[in-house]
Motif scaffolding. Structure first.
Motif, PDB file in Angstrom:
ATOM      1  N   HIS A  27      52.952  58.308 -11.870  1.00  0.00           N
ATOM      2  CA  HIS A  27      54.290  59.105 -11.690  1.00  0.00           C
ATOM      3  C   HIS A  27      54.024  61.186 -11.632  1.00  0.00           C
ATOM      4  O   HIS A  27      52.500  60.993 -11.511  1.00  0.00           O
ATOM      5  CB  HIS A  27      54.589  59.104 -13.441  1.00  0.00           C
ATOM      6  CG  HIS A  27      55.466  59.170 -12.910  1.00  0.00           C
ATOM      7  ND1 HIS A  27      55.503  60.710 -14.040  1.00  0.00           N
ATOM      8  CD2 HIS A  27      57.148  58.971 -13.714  1.00  0.00           C
ATOM      9  CE1 HIS A  27      57.564  61.274 -14.454  1.00  0.00           C
ATOM     10  NE2 HIS A  27      58.038  59.984 -14.207  1.00  0.00           N
ATOM     11  N   VAL A  28      54.418  61.575 -11.196  1.00  0.00           N
ATOM     12  CA  VAL A  28      53.725  62.830 -10.994  1.00  0.00           C
ATOM     13  C   VAL A  28      53.279  63.879 -12.163  1.00  0.00           C
ATOM     14  O   VAL A  28      52.349  64.765 -12.397  1.00  0.00           O
ATOM     15  CB  VAL A  28      55.283  63.807 -10.877  1.00  0.00           C
ATOM     16  CG1 VAL A  28      56.223  63.964 -11.497  1.00  0.00           C
ATOM     17  CG2 VAL A  28      54.440  65.363  -9.848  1.00  0.00           C
ATOM     18  N   ILE A  29      53.574  63.238 -13.378  1.00  0.00           N
ATOM     19  CA  ILE A  29      53.475  63.965 -14.315  1.00  0.00           C
ATOM     20  C   ILE A  29      51.414  62.871 -14.868  1.00  0.00           C
ATOM     21  O   ILE A  29      50.836  64.217 -15.312  1.00  0.00           O
ATOM     22  CB  ILE A  29      53.568  63.487 -15.560  1.00  0.00           C
ATOM     23  CG1 ILE A  29      55.033  63.611 -15.613  1.00  0.00           C
ATOM     24  CG2 ILE A  29      53.213  63.542 -16.984  1.00  0.00           C
ATOM     25  CD1 ILE A  29      55.171  65.350 -15.825  1.00  0.00           C
ATOM     26  N   THR A  30      51.754  61.755 -14.408  1.00  0.00           N
ATOM     27  CA  THR A  30      50.170  61.251 -14.523  1.00  0.00           C
ATOM     28  C   THR A  30      49.411  62.263 -13.334  1.00  0.00           C
ATOM     29  O   THR A  30      47.603  62.993 -13.374  1.00  0.00           O
ATOM     30  CB  THR A  30      50.154  59.479 -14.488  1.00  0.00           C
ATOM     31  OG1 THR A  30      50.892  59.202 -15.144  1.00  0.00           O
ATOM     32  CG2 THR A  30      49.044  59.205 -14.109  1.00  0.00           C
ATOM     33  N   GLU A  31      49.981  62.374 -11.760  1.00  0.00           N
ATOM     34  CA  GLU A  31      49.230  62.821 -10.884  1.00  0.00           C
ATOM     35  C   GLU A  31      48.789  63.861 -11.162  1.00  0.00           C
ATOM     36  O   GLU A  31      47.446  64.702 -11.667  1.00  0.00           O
ATOM     37  CB  GLU A  31      50.105  63.081  -9.331  1.00  0.00           C
ATOM     38  CG  GLU A  31      49.370  64.375  -8.965  1.00  0.00           C
ATOM     39  CD  GLU A  31      50.948  64.897  -7.808  1.00  0.00           C
ATOM     40  OE1 GLU A  31      51.646  63.576  -7.103  1.00  0.00           O
ATOM     41  OE2 GLU A  31      51.470  65.884  -7.968  1.00  0.00           O
TER      42      GLU A  31
END
Length: 385
Positions: free
Chosen positions: A154-158
């Motif tokens: 996920h982009v938030i995790t990234e």
């Protein structure tokens, strides 16, 4: 994984030189950095006209705007404004330009690198090899880098993983609730506020690109059903010509009785005003676009219609979720917290291409086959909940 760094920066520059939604998804990263460095001064560099998502953000001391296509004079002005002013640059986009800004601005950098999904074709492998060569210099100038994974991460995790070098146990990043910070709301303009009737549902049909569109006749079915429940429909759209036209096309299909209960706000609201509108709604329905991420961040019941985009990479983040991945790659319907993501049928879903013809103006069969009754059922469930 890079070695642990004990760096304690006094000034940090966050760089997000892309679209509005790309700015919004940096806010959990900024909040986490504030916990790490409570006394540091945070600045944010992004494109002019794309930074309203940061309005009122308590952690950002200064916003620096630049053009998305700067001429030489603007480059030089920005260079001298940024030059070595920061202890750390956090480069949240993999573009060369974002890294050049980070190199000019700070003594140290962490950054995102463009990546490729698993299961590569031979053509993809050739592209990856070229990409790896292009990324080599970015790795060399960075304390730590994080590879994009367009299907699994996920982009938030990234973005949060950009901080993992500053933790002795990086898993700590994902052991507490993670939330997106919505912009501070502004009062809705009186000409629209005077026409609002609660309860209302905000509907945002227009994506940035045609391949994320849902068919016009389906919007007609959905809006007719909503008004028959006694709820007002508030149509939202950006000021872009194609979005204004899309809303007009939808309105032209509605019968006179339905039309009476639909308020078109297309192009009239700022992002902070749109946030205020969404916070007052009983639910929100939208396509894969930045305003859908805003709706989720405003904690409104959010129905998101997804086609080619993997929700595991860019699904609207459900505020308060604990962990690295809220979503499954493929599910006709999945609800996490206040967000329901709906996907059309097909083994190819999600393909991450620009529609079936892999170009911006293409249609997407998965969205053409996403039945309006499925959206109606999801909306009913979200409102009951």
């Amino acid at each position: 994984m890079s070695a642990f760094s004990a760096l304690k920066p006094k000034k940090v520059l966050f760089i997000a030189t892309r679209q509005i939604g790309d700015v919004l998804v940096t806010t959990p990263l900024i909040s986490q950095a504030r916990e790490l460095w409570p006394d540091a001064e945070f600045h944010f560099l992004g494109y002019r006209g794309k930074l309203e998502m940061l309005k009122g953000n308590p952690d950002i001391a200064q916003i620096i705007e630049t053009s998305d296509r700067p001429k030489l004079g603007e480059y030089l002005t920005l260079f001298f404004k940024l030059f070595q002013r920061y202890d750390l640059a956090v480069v949240t986009q993999p573009s060369d330009r974002a890294y050049f800004y980070g190199l000019a601005a700070a003594h140290h950098r962490v950054g995102v690198l463009g990546g490729h999904p698993q299961g590569l074709t031979e053509q993809d492998k050739a592209k990856k090899s070229k990409s790896d060569q292009q990324n080599a210099w970015k790795k060399t100038i960075s304390l730590h880098t994080v590879d994009v994974d367009y299907f699994a991460q996920h982009v938030i995790t990234e973005k949060l993983r950009l901080l993992e070098i500053f933790y002795k146990n990086p898993l700590e990043l994902f052991k507490k609730p993670i939330s997106v910070t919505a912009p501070a709301g502004d009062p809705i303009i009186p000409s629209i506020a005077s026409q609002l009737h609660s309860p209302y549902v905000v509907v945002h049909p227009g994506p940035l690109t045609a391949y994320k569109r849902w068919p016009l006749a389906y919007w007609q079915t959905l809006l007719t059903w909503i008004t028959k429940q006694g709820w007002q429909v508030v149509l939202s759209a950006s000021p872009a010509k194609q979005d204004l036209q899309l809303n007009q096309d939808i309105l032209s299909l509605l019968d006179e009785e339905t039309r009476k209960h639909v308020l078109d706000t297309a192009g009239q609201l700022t992002i902070p005003q749109a946030g205020t509108l969404i916070r007052g709604a009983i639910a929100y329905v939208g396509v894969d676009t930045s305003i859908t991420h805003l709706a989720a961040a405003c904690n409104s019941p959010t129905i998101a219609l997804f086609g080619p985009t993997p929700p595991t990479n860019f699904g609207p983040w459900p505020n308060g979720f604990v962990g690295e991945q809220p979503y499954r790659l493929r599910a006709r319907s999945q609800t996490v917290g206040n967000v329901t993501i709906l996907q059309g049928p097909g083994e190819c879903v999600p393909c991450r291409k620009a529609g079936c013809e892999d170009r911006a103006s293409s249609n997407s069969e998965c969205l053409d086959q996403l039945d309006p009754n499925q959206v109606i059922q999801a909306l009913q469930s979200a409102i009951k909940k």
